[in-house]
Scaffold this motif. Sequence first.
Motif, PDB file in Angstrom:
ATOM      1  N   SER A 100      -9.117  36.768 -20.325  1.00 59.90           N
ATOM      2  CA  SER A 100      -9.087  36.389 -18.914  1.00 59.90           C
ATOM      3  C   SER A 100      -9.086  37.624 -18.030  1.00 59.90           C
TER       4      SER A 100
ATOM      5  N   ASP B 203     -13.991  35.770 -19.834  1.00 53.62           N
ATOM      6  CA  ASP B 203     -13.186  34.635 -19.386  1.00 53.62           C
ATOM      7  C   ASP B 203     -13.994  33.378 -19.666  1.00 53.62           C
ATOM      8  N   ASP B 204     -13.299  32.235 -19.806  1.00 54.28           N
ATOM      9  CA  ASP B 204     -14.032  30.999 -20.066  1.00 54.28           C
ATOM     10  C   ASP B 204     -14.952  30.622 -18.908  1.00 54.28           C
TER      11      ASP B 204
ATOM     12  N   SER C  89     -10.606  26.261 -24.130  1.00 56.07           N
ATOM     13  CA  SER C  89      -9.448  26.440 -23.228  1.00 56.07           C
ATOM     14  C   SER C  89      -8.520  25.241 -23.171  1.00 56.07           C
ATOM     15  N   ASP C  90      -8.337  24.562 -24.282  1.00 60.49           N
ATOM     16  CA  ASP C  90      -7.546  23.330 -24.248  1.00 60.49           C
ATOM     17  C   ASP C  90      -6.529  23.259 -25.375  1.00 60.49           C
TER      18      ASP C  90
ATOM     19  N   SER D 240      -8.582  29.057 -26.265  1.00 65.51           N
ATOM     20  CA  SER D 240      -9.698  28.419 -26.953  1.00 65.51           C
ATOM     21  C   SER D 240      -9.547  28.638 -28.454  1.00 65.51           C
TER      22      SER D 240
ATOM     23  N   THR E  89      -4.965  19.165 -18.300  1.00 65.94           N
ATOM     24  CA  THR E  89      -4.343  20.352 -18.902  1.00 65.94           C
ATOM     25  C   THR E  89      -2.873  20.072 -19.174  1.00 65.94           C
TER      26      THR E  89
ATOM     27  N   TYR F 164     -19.158  25.410 -18.070  1.00 70.17           N
ATOM     28  CA  TYR F 164     -19.270  25.551 -19.523  1.00 70.17           C
ATOM     29  C   TYR F 164     -20.671  25.157 -19.996  1.00 70.17           C
TER      30      TYR F 164
ATOM     31  N   THR G 145      -1.922  30.681 -19.764  1.00 72.66           N
ATOM     32  CA  THR G 145      -2.924  31.142 -20.715  1.00 72.66           C
ATOM     33  C   THR G 145      -3.786  29.947 -21.099  1.00 72.66           C
ATOM     34  N   PHE G 146      -5.090  30.134 -21.097  1.00 78.05           N
ATOM     35  CA  PHE G 146      -6.018  29.072 -21.458  1.00 78.05           C
ATOM     36  C   PHE G 146      -6.627  29.442 -22.805  1.00 78.05           C
TER      37      PHE G 146
ATOM     38  N   SER H  75      -8.103  34.053 -25.962  1.00 85.67           N
ATOM     39  CA  SER H  75      -7.659  33.751 -24.605  1.00 85.67           C
ATOM     40  C   SER H  75      -7.981  34.906 -23.660  1.00 85.67           C
TER      41      SER H  75
END
Length: 551
Positions: A298, A538-539, A276-277, A524, A398, A85, A521-522, A296
Amino acid sequence: MLTGSTSSAEGRARRAGGRLRSVLRSVSVLAVAAVLVTGCTANSGQGKSGEATMSPAKGGSMVVAISSEPPSLNPMTSQVLPTWYVSNQILDTLVKYDSKFKPQPWLAKSWDISSDGKTYTFHLRDGVKWSDGKPFSAADVIYTFQEAGPKYSNTYGLIMSKLASLTSSGDEVTFTFSQPVGAFMSYLGDPNFSILPKHIYEGTDVANNPANMKPVGTGPFELKDWVQGDHLTLVRNPYFWDSSLPKLDRIEFKVVTNPATAIASLQSGAVQFVVSDIPPVNAKGLQNSSTVKLASPSVLARTLDVWFNLRKAPFNDLKVRQAVSLAVDRTRMVDNIAFGTTKAARSPLGSNSPYFDSTLPVLKRNLSKANKLLDEAGYPKKSDGTRFSFNLRVSTATDQFVKTAEIVKENLADVGIDVQVQAQENTTTLDAVFKNWDFDAAIYSMPLGPEPSLQLPAWLGQVGINHAYYSNAGGYDNPQVDALAEKAQETVDVTARTKIYDQVQKLIMADLPMVPLWEPTFISGYRSTVQNAFTAPDDRYLSFATTSLSK
């Protein structure tokens, strides 16, 4: 092949190509999925229907919440998302990916690819400088791919094993492979392949170079300060090769370990971006917000899995692993954790991959079969109703992972297996699982996209049994899988590559070195004032080069 395991997967002829499937399916009850898909677009300045897009302004500061602190900022030696990141903003790759995962010119302004997929020539940009003012050149690319990478990165060995020569002429760099590498462009923009400065790293121990904590890069930002355990501050790189970028003057990456705190800070405006949290339950509450947007994207085809240490009992027994797969309640996980916004897994590869084998059976809960297998494996119920106990490691970074571990514990209790959940902070968990192999089983997520041949050997190949982060910690060793992964990497034709991955998935599901649970699923979130907030696919590839704040 695993001792005692069987491989009943014959490669039956089936579909010629893969079809990309959405990560999220619409669910009318919650409507979260629709919000997430909307948030994946690059035009993040668009407000609600009827609202005009706000004008971007150059300058300003953005606070970005990340769930854990990066161990270092060298993406070659610290292959964890918090590192990427931050390092994605400081270090550059030859290409970047747009929101559709199409390679875009970056340090390379253009490239030529031979028809046989063996030769790739990149034309480098003119006038690029490192953040210390030194000129960037082809020598930095050669050093990164020929010296630093092979010595310090397992990923380089996976992708560059067939590299026959790497040469340069002026501003051109040419990669020549002994065999075709059909998906090379799908790897080249990965953070693992960030270009390192030769004048900083040459002749040093790359893994311990002080520049890992204060990198010199060609990216749009440079590190100003790092207060350990609290934040990292980046400021505009005055030497960045595109004078119109970055739009922002300053980015502060704030370490916020509690998702609830991160979300509250996002809602109050103290934080402009949460990476993503955001748990799905909180995404539901934010879906109608006028000040917060969700995304999200991806391309990584992730699955969340139970991973086994195959070196010791009871998980060296295929019947025990099969029993675990039959005992877990995937539907409950999708409904209670993801609120129906995703799918149960039935392969090590997520269903949003174009290589997903849709002929694989749906994995259903069957307690009677699970109990029968455990009896046959020699683990009868004792007088207290239990068969055996094991420790299940999971990172607290997570929330979705922790909740999954709790459901696994409850599910396995139904067949007499006592699970002791060890939920610890991220680095402690990663060290225990990947570096020390100190685990019975663990919950973590595996990305096998966008091209599985990059990640597959690291996660499930013999070459990945190496004590590195995000590697084959369980010790799975199937020569057929290794050979097929190598063949896929060399196969240029997508249809042929798809058939190879079909075989791989069947082999892995027959051996069950891991039990796929569901496709996470992540999510943001970012303030509606943030423009071009999430332009990456994607992140993993997160970049704030073009991000700005509206007036």
